[in-house]
Design a protein around this motif. Sequence first.
Motif, PDB file in Angstrom:
ATOM      1  N   ARG A  49       1.811  -8.131   7.487  1.00 22.37           N
ATOM      2  CA  ARG A  49       1.425  -9.047   6.202  1.00 22.37           C
ATOM      3  C   ARG A  49      -0.534  -9.171   5.951  1.00 22.37           C
ATOM      4  N   PRO A  68      -3.420  -8.206   5.136  1.00 21.75           N
ATOM      5  CA  PRO A  68      -4.276  -7.704   3.944  1.00 21.75           C
ATOM      6  C   PRO A  68      -5.373  -6.799   4.693  1.00 21.75           C
ATOM      7  N   LEU A  75       0.759  -8.155  -1.092  1.00 16.97           N
ATOM      8  CA  LEU A  75       0.441  -6.678  -0.171  1.00 16.97           C
ATOM      9  C   LEU A  75       1.356  -5.862  -1.093  1.00 16.97           C
TER      10      LEU A  75
END
Length: 269
Positions: A141, A143, A180
């Motif tokens: 999770r 980036p 995401l």
Amino acid sequence: MDQIVGGARLATEVPKGFVTLDVLSVQHYTDRLFSFTTQRPAGFRFRSGEFAMIGLMIDGKPLVRAYSIASANWEEHLEFYSIKVPDGPLTSKLQNIQIGDQILIRPKPVGTLVFDALLPGKRLFLLSTGTGIAPFASVIRDPEVYEKFDQVHLLHSCRNVAELQYGIDLVQSVHSHDYLGDLADGMLYHHPSATREIYKNTGRIDDWIKDGRLAQMSGGDLTPETDRVMICGSMAMLDTLKGLCEEHGFLEGSNSKPGQFVIEKAFAG
């Protein structure tokens, strides 16, 4: 300060070096596994993959264990994923927490399952068993992981199919996330496996490496030139997969000296 555990309020002082956090949610996946979220302390910073010491006041003393932080480093809450040990000094009581209860946390996260401990690479393999998936819940999770690697392969093996649900929900949440989801599209691959029940994937991760299944599903054998590996699970699993990595020519990394694979040794009881 009062502490509430399983609906019971206990008058106690917060030990030096700890803060208390309100429990915001609790979800039980099986009779052996559950997750919960808490407040995030003001100014609390952590790197994806790190763990913190959390626990409860037991008989007037803090009883804490190392728990990987499963939430993303940008979220406003903290998430933890735990096993239930019937006679475990901590988890036998922690499994009974409810919304509004409080836990203790030492706000100094640490750990080796972090990007800083790995050299640059193209494919990242996250190898986990049971609650060992927790640090990778944070990693996938983040980036940054999709900036650093071309592919991210999350392997998660459990004894029973029901125990894989946390990981399934986790990956679905990443792919469906407004931001995401675009980053992970075509980059994040999830490979759940059951070891004691019939499922679409079966067997242990070390068997996948040895018999070529991992290479087949990921596009090639593990190679230290381009691949990086993070490992989290039981002590036996860590020893086995560490040995396999070393057989393939991988060097273990650390925060001070990055390498090609890293392992975690934080356990709860």
